[in-house]
Design an enzyme around this catalytic site. Sequence first.
Site, PDB file in Angstrom:
ATOM      1  N   LYS A 115       0.789  -1.194  -0.157  1.00  0.00           N
ATOM      2  CA  LYS A 115       0.193  -0.083  -0.168  1.00  0.00           C
ATOM      3  C   LYS A 115       0.719   1.212  -0.024  1.00  0.00           C
ATOM      4  O   LYS A 115       0.372   2.187  -0.346  1.00  0.00           O
ATOM      5  CB  LYS A 115      -0.971   0.134   1.139  1.00  0.00           C
ATOM      6  CG  LYS A 115      -2.040  -1.148   1.128  1.00  0.00           C
ATOM      7  CD  LYS A 115      -3.371  -0.758   1.754  1.00  0.00           C
ATOM      8  CE  LYS A 115      -4.224  -1.890   1.428  1.00  0.00           C
ATOM      9  NZ  LYS A 115      -5.587  -1.919   1.999  1.00  0.00           N
ATOM     10  N   LYS A 197      -5.270 -10.070  -5.382  1.00  0.00           N
ATOM     11  CA  LYS A 197      -6.331 -10.438  -4.545  1.00  0.00           C
ATOM     12  C   LYS A 197      -7.736  -9.653  -4.939  1.00  0.00           C
ATOM     13  O   LYS A 197      -7.681  -8.344  -5.218  1.00  0.00           O
ATOM     14  CB  LYS A 197      -5.929  -9.980  -3.165  1.00  0.00           C
ATOM     15  CG  LYS A 197      -6.979  -9.966  -1.968  1.00  0.00           C
ATOM     16  CD  LYS A 197      -6.140  -9.295  -0.802  1.00  0.00           C
ATOM     17  CE  LYS A 197      -6.515  -8.294  -0.590  1.00  0.00           C
ATOM     18  NZ  LYS A 197      -7.652  -7.749   0.452  1.00  0.00           N
ATOM     19  N   LYS A 200     -11.715  -4.258  -2.297  1.00  0.00           N
ATOM     20  CA  LYS A 200     -12.762  -3.208  -2.378  1.00  0.00           C
ATOM     21  C   LYS A 200     -12.118  -2.026  -2.994  1.00  0.00           C
ATOM     22  O   LYS A 200     -13.091  -1.238  -3.468  1.00  0.00           O
ATOM     23  CB  LYS A 200     -12.824  -2.984  -0.900  1.00  0.00           C
ATOM     24  CG  LYS A 200     -13.153  -3.712   0.149  1.00  0.00           C
ATOM     25  CD  LYS A 200     -13.256  -3.295   1.497  1.00  0.00           C
ATOM     26  CE  LYS A 200     -13.902  -3.924   2.684  1.00  0.00           C
ATOM     27  NZ  LYS A 200     -13.647  -3.463   3.932  1.00  0.00           N
TER      28      LYS A 200
HETATM   29  P1  ATP Z   1      -8.727  -4.194   0.578  1.00  0.00           P
HETATM   30  O1  ATP Z   1      -9.848  -5.291  -0.283  1.00  0.00           O
HETATM   31  O2  ATP Z   1      -9.272  -2.922  -0.118  1.00  0.00           O
HETATM   32  O3  ATP Z   1      -7.555  -4.546   0.470  1.00  0.00           O
HETATM   33  P2  ATP Z   1      -9.843  -5.699   2.854  1.00  0.00           P
HETATM   34  O4  ATP Z   1     -10.982  -6.086   2.296  1.00  0.00           O
HETATM   35  O5  ATP Z   1      -8.697  -6.699   3.009  1.00  0.00           O
HETATM   36  O6  ATP Z   1      -9.573  -4.259   2.189  1.00  0.00           O
HETATM   37  P3  ATP Z   1     -11.301  -5.519   5.398  1.00  0.00           P
HETATM   38  O7  ATP Z   1     -12.532  -5.159   4.989  1.00  0.00           O
HETATM   39  O8  ATP Z   1     -10.678  -5.232   6.572  1.00  0.00           O
HETATM   40  O9  ATP Z   1     -10.210  -5.197   4.206  1.00  0.00           O
HETATM   41  O10 ATP Z   1     -11.207  -7.460   5.395  1.00  0.00           O
HETATM   42  C1  ATP Z   1     -12.099  -7.830   5.961  1.00  0.00           C
HETATM   43  C2  ATP Z   1     -11.563  -9.260   6.038  1.00  0.00           C
HETATM   44  O11 ATP Z   1     -11.832  -9.797   4.593  1.00  0.00           O
HETATM   45  C3  ATP Z   1     -10.146  -9.506   6.403  1.00  0.00           C
HETATM   46  O12 ATP Z   1     -10.408 -10.892   7.312  1.00  0.00           O
HETATM   47  C4  ATP Z   1      -9.595 -10.090   4.910  1.00  0.00           C
HETATM   48  O13 ATP Z   1      -8.421 -11.050   5.373  1.00  0.00           O
HETATM   49  C5  ATP Z   1     -10.722 -10.676   4.362  1.00  0.00           C
HETATM   50  N1  ATP Z   1     -10.416 -10.339   2.957  1.00  0.00           N
HETATM   51  C6  ATP Z   1     -10.185  -9.128   2.203  1.00  0.00           C
HETATM   52  N2  ATP Z   1      -9.987  -9.801   0.752  1.00  0.00           N
HETATM   53  C7  ATP Z   1     -10.174 -10.887   0.612  1.00  0.00           C
HETATM   54  C8  ATP Z   1     -10.072 -11.941  -0.405  1.00  0.00           C
HETATM   55  N3  ATP Z   1      -9.830 -11.312  -1.541  1.00  0.00           N
HETATM   56  N4  ATP Z   1     -10.354 -13.210  -0.142  1.00  0.00           N
HETATM   57  C9  ATP Z   1     -10.534 -13.585   1.060  1.00  0.00           C
HETATM   58  N5  ATP Z   1     -10.484 -12.971   2.288  1.00  0.00           N
HETATM   59  C10 ATP Z   1     -10.435 -11.418   1.943  1.00  0.00           C
END
Ligand code: ATP
Length: 334
Positions: A115, A197, A200
Amino acid sequence: MTEKTIRVFSGVQPTGNIHIGNYLGALKQFVALQEEGKCIYCIVDLHAVTLPKDPAELRENILDVAALYLAIGIDPKDATIFVQSDVPGHAELSWLLTCCSYTGELSRMTQFKDKSRGGDSAPTGLFTYPLLMAADILLYDSDVVPVGQDQKQHIELTRDLAVRINNRFGDDTFVVPEGRFLKEGARVMALDDPAAKMSKSAESEMSRISLLDDESKIKKAIMRATTDSDGEIRYDAENKPGVSNLLSIYSAFSGRSTALLEKDYAGQGYGALKKDLAEVVVLALRPIRRQYDDIRGSQELALVLKDGAERANGIAEGVVQRVKDKFGLGTKRL
Ligand code: ATP
Ligand code: LTN
């Protein structure tokens, strides 16, 4: 019913676009773990402001996550649902952990490296972010932390800090937590770029399926998902990442193993797989969407969060005091 003794804690950032990666990696576990433990689920708004956020939008996003927690089946009578900044202990404990950590270990965090992109103008909050996450977890004497694979390194850091501080002040200072990762769904990849990955914040809407997407958008994103040209439906994450990602998502939603799915689709084309997968995802998300629509505008939401903050504070205050005592801080014990 047997007494639930393990404590489960996890958090989701209120940064919009909650997607099926968040659901399959983390949220689905949140629901299942209610059977096993006393669950505390946080909306981590202090983490969300590591990068600048519009206040009005942040406020809406907080309520969106709260409504989604309820919509997927978290029972607020049993589980504690609350907003991180309503509990001062998170920021307080985070400082104590900051004073027990090293810049070297924080520099090694891959999420920070990704990031901040290596520049020296990266926001400090992005650098110290894992310490706030460790504080979230340790503040509730958590045993189990359900998260996606991308959080593994942060959980390891949390464990290292807990052990380090326990070695200094005694094993009754912190509970050393464990991460809980699912076999399928722990790392859902972007539909339009299976090397990345699902996220969001990715610019393309076609990269993800958000839990609140309408059915035509869900179908479109899946039908357009990147695959490959050999036409064979086979799970091989290294050589066939696009098809493997679709099989993983299918497996996580349907409960059917990827091996069985390969058999089901032997001799068929990607079009058939995608069409069925779209149907499976639409059916799985439909009830969540309906529940969400009922809950999001209701008065119940604010009450759940108020009650949750009181319960969370009740635990957090005790733990902060215990840790301050260990450090020799404050005057409460005079
Ligand atoms: P960003 O997608 O912007 O990197 P984030 O989705 O990782 O943000 P959080 O909302 O805090 O941030 O994530 C919530 C949960 O979702 C965490 O436990 C994270 O590990 C899980 N998670 C996020 N993206 C994935 C993914 N692509 N596959 C599986 N688990 C995920
Ligand atoms: N860092 C996580 C979100 C998060 C979290 C937590 C997860 C903040 N605090 C405590 C589990 C436990 C993320 O970026 N996905």
